[in-house]
Design a protein around this motif. Structure first.
Motif, PDB file in Angstrom:
ATOM      1  N   PRO A 141      11.024  14.545 -13.193  1.00  0.00           N
ATOM      2  CA  PRO A 141      10.694  15.954 -13.456  1.00  0.00           C
ATOM      3  C   PRO A 141       9.212  16.183 -13.767  1.00  0.00           C
ATOM      4  N   PHE A 142       8.493  15.127 -14.113  1.00  0.00           N
ATOM      5  CA  PHE A 142       7.124  15.296 -14.601  1.00  0.00           C
ATOM      6  C   PHE A 142       6.053  14.773 -13.650  1.00  0.00           C
ATOM      7  N   ILE A 143       6.443  14.144 -12.547  1.00  0.00           N
ATOM      8  CA  ILE A 143       5.439  13.570 -11.646  1.00  0.00           C
ATOM      9  C   ILE A 143       5.339  14.387 -10.374  1.00  0.00           C
ATOM     10  N   SER A 144       4.219  14.231  -9.702  1.00  0.00           N
ATOM     11  CA  SER A 144       3.986  14.979  -8.462  1.00  0.00           C
ATOM     12  C   SER A 144       4.856  14.417  -7.338  1.00  0.00           C
ATOM     13  N   GLU A 145       4.959  15.206  -6.291  1.00  0.00           N
ATOM     14  CA  GLU A 145       5.734  14.780  -5.125  1.00  0.00           C
ATOM     15  C   GLU A 145       5.132  13.517  -4.499  1.00  0.00           C
ATOM     16  N   ALA A 146       3.808  13.462  -4.442  1.00  0.00           N
ATOM     17  CA  ALA A 146       3.140  12.287  -3.863  1.00  0.00           C
ATOM     18  C   ALA A 146       3.435  11.033  -4.685  1.00  0.00           C
ATOM     19  N   SER A 147       3.417  11.172  -6.013  1.00  0.00           N
ATOM     20  CA  SER A 147       3.727  10.022  -6.866  1.00  0.00           C
ATOM     21  C   SER A 147       5.178   9.586  -6.684  1.00  0.00           C
ATOM     22  N   MET A 148       6.066  10.562  -6.538  1.00  0.00           N
ATOM     23  CA  MET A 148       7.478  10.235  -6.323  1.00  0.00           C
ATOM     24  C   MET A 148       7.655   9.481  -5.009  1.00  0.00           C
ATOM     25  N   ILE A 149       6.972   9.939  -3.970  1.00  0.00           N
ATOM     26  CA  ILE A 149       7.061   9.272  -2.674  1.00  0.00           C
ATOM     27  C   ILE A 149       6.518   7.847  -2.765  1.00  0.00           C
ATOM     28  N   LEU A 150       5.435   7.665  -3.514  1.00  0.00           N
ATOM     29  CA  LEU A 150       4.878   6.321  -3.684  1.00  0.00           C
ATOM     30  C   LEU A 150       5.869   5.393  -4.381  1.00  0.00           C
ATOM     31  N   ILE A 151       6.574   5.895  -5.374  1.00  0.00           N
ATOM     32  CA  ILE A 151       7.574   5.072  -6.073  1.00  0.00           C
ATOM     33  C   ILE A 151       8.722   4.739  -5.127  1.00  0.00           C
ATOM     34  N   VAL A 152       9.168   5.722  -4.343  1.00  0.00           N
ATOM     35  CA  VAL A 152      10.254   5.467  -3.386  1.00  0.00           C
ATOM     36  C   VAL A 152       9.804   4.454  -2.337  1.00  0.00           C
ATOM     37  N   LEU A 153       8.564   4.558  -1.876  1.00  0.00           N
ATOM     38  CA  LEU A 153       8.047   3.573  -0.936  1.00  0.00           C
ATOM     39  C   LEU A 153       8.019   2.180  -1.561  1.00  0.00           C
ATOM     40  N   SER A 154       7.714   2.105  -2.845  1.00  0.00           N
ATOM     41  CA  SER A 154       7.755   0.818  -3.544  1.00  0.00           C
ATOM     42  C   SER A 154       9.172   0.258  -3.567  1.00  0.00           C
ATOM     43  N   LEU A 155      10.161   1.132  -3.781  1.00  0.00           N
ATOM     44  CA  LEU A 155      11.561   0.694  -3.769  1.00  0.00           C
ATOM     45  C   LEU A 155      11.952   0.163  -2.389  1.00  0.00           C
ATOM     46  N   ILE A 156      11.531   0.867  -1.343  1.00  0.00           N
ATOM     47  CA  ILE A 156      11.813   0.421   0.022  1.00  0.00           C
ATOM     48  C   ILE A 156      11.141  -0.919   0.292  1.00  0.00           C
ATOM     49  N   ASP A 157       9.913  -1.042  -0.153  1.00  0.00           N
ATOM     50  CA  ASP A 157       9.150  -2.277   0.011  1.00  0.00           C
ATOM     51  C   ASP A 157       9.877  -3.451  -0.658  1.00  0.00           C
ATOM     52  N   ILE A 158      10.325  -3.249  -1.886  1.00  0.00           N
ATOM     53  CA  ILE A 158      11.032  -4.301  -2.618  1.00  0.00           C
ATOM     54  C   ILE A 158      12.323  -4.665  -1.892  1.00  0.00           C
ATOM     55  N   ALA A 159      13.055  -3.667  -1.396  1.00  0.00           N
ATOM     56  CA  ALA A 159      14.308  -3.936  -0.680  1.00  0.00           C
ATOM     57  C   ALA A 159      14.049  -4.730   0.597  1.00  0.00           C
ATOM     58  N   MET A 160      12.991  -4.394   1.319  1.00  0.00           N
ATOM     59  CA  MET A 160      12.680  -5.120   2.552  1.00  0.00           C
ATOM     60  C   MET A 160      12.268  -6.557   2.268  1.00  0.00           C
ATOM     61  N   VAL A 161      11.481  -6.763   1.243  1.00  0.00           N
ATOM     62  CA  VAL A 161      11.082  -8.125   0.880  1.00  0.00           C
ATOM     63  C   VAL A 161      12.314  -8.926   0.451  1.00  0.00           C
ATOM     64  N   GLY A 162      13.215  -8.295  -0.296  1.00  0.00           N
ATOM     65  CA  GLY A 162      14.452  -8.970  -0.697  1.00  0.00           C
ATOM     66  C   GLY A 162      15.283  -9.380   0.501  1.00  0.00           C
ATOM     67  N   GLY A 163      15.424  -8.480   1.469  1.00  0.00           N
ATOM     68  CA  GLY A 163      16.154  -8.811   2.687  1.00  0.00           C
ATOM     69  C   GLY A 163      15.513  -9.940   3.460  1.00  0.00           C
ATOM     70  N   LEU A 164      14.182  -9.928   3.507  1.00  0.00           N
ATOM     71  CA  LEU A 164      13.448 -11.000   4.183  1.00  0.00           C
ATOM     72  C   LEU A 164      13.691 -12.341   3.490  1.00  0.00           C
ATOM     73  N   ILE A 165      13.669 -12.341   2.174  1.00  0.00           N
ATOM     74  CA  ILE A 165      13.907 -13.579   1.429  1.00  0.00           C
ATOM     75  C   ILE A 165      15.318 -14.107   1.696  1.00  0.00           C
ATOM     76  N   VAL A 166      16.298 -13.224   1.685  1.00  0.00           N
ATOM     77  CA  VAL A 166      17.686 -13.648   1.948  1.00  0.00           C
ATOM     78  C   VAL A 166      17.804 -14.234   3.348  1.00  0.00           C
ATOM     79  N   MET A 167      17.183 -13.575   4.317  1.00  0.00           N
ATOM     80  CA  MET A 167      17.237 -14.059   5.689  1.00  0.00           C
ATOM     81  C   MET A 167      16.590 -15.435   5.816  1.00  0.00           C
ATOM     82  N   VAL A 168      15.428 -15.618   5.209  1.00  0.00           N
ATOM     83  CA  VAL A 168      14.743 -16.915   5.255  1.00  0.00           C
ATOM     84  C   VAL A 168      15.552 -17.968   4.511  1.00  0.00           C
ATOM     85  N   MET A 169      16.075 -17.605   3.367  1.00  0.00           N
ATOM     86  CA  MET A 169      16.827 -18.539   2.532  1.00  0.00           C
ATOM     87  C   MET A 169      18.062 -19.056   3.287  1.00  0.00           C
TER      88      MET A 169
END
Length: 161
Positions: free
Chosen positions: A46-74
């Motif tokens: 409720p207190f952050i800008s739309e751009a900041s929210m998008i950046l946090i969501v992009l960070s979540l997507i980034d973390i999920a993709m790296v996690g998937g990559l690690i599982v695939m490699v593992m």
């Protein structure tokens, strides 16, 4: 003597097993970071800008993709270099498991790195006021290097077939 050396080399593949198991701990660490970011998003939304929210969501997507990559490699690395995974055929098994050889694993890793780099670059573009143009140029150059490398690896792989 030759038979002894070959036997030792063959059994040495099991030295990789703890490394692949260690990658699962990296997935746990990513999970912790993911939920910390998600908590931050939910509490602060409720207190952050739309751009900041998008950046946090992009960070979540980034973390999920790296996690998937690690599982695939593992899992693929374990199957390719240590031993076949004996898992039940109950529909819960990922469809790529047992089908990724080192060449296709390399291609998937390259594509994942390009996707992760794209998200990172997008985050840099969205926070444009916080980064120097010179630094941004290097981010673009590094990203394009990943893209060209992935394309070249795929092209060379097709030439081999």
């Amino acid at each position: 003597m030759e038979r002894l050396i070959e036997g030792l080399l063959y059994r040495a593949r099991w030295l990789l097993a703890p490394i692949y198991l260690g990658l699962s701990l990296a997935v746990v660490a990513l999970g912790v970071k993911f939920f910390m970011e998600l908590y931050h998003l939910l509490v602060e939304s409720p207190f952050i800008s739309e751009a900041s929210m998008i950046l946090i969501v992009l960070s979540l997507i980034d973390i999920a993709m790296v996690g998937g990559l690690i599982v695939m490699v593992m899992m693929s690395g374990y199957e390719n270099f240590v031993s076949q995974l004996d898992v039940e055929e109950d529909g819960d098994k990922p469809n790529w498991l047992g089908k990724l050889d080192t060449s296709s694993l390399k291609a998937k890793i390259a594509a994942s790195i390009v996707a992760i780099s794209s998200i990172h670059l997008l985050k840099k573009f969205m926070g444009l006021e916080k980064i120097e143009h010179y630094d941004l140029m290097w981010y673009v150059i590094i990203h394009l290097t990943f893209v060209v490398s992935a394309f070249a690896m795929g092209f060379l792989d097709r030439l081999k077939k």
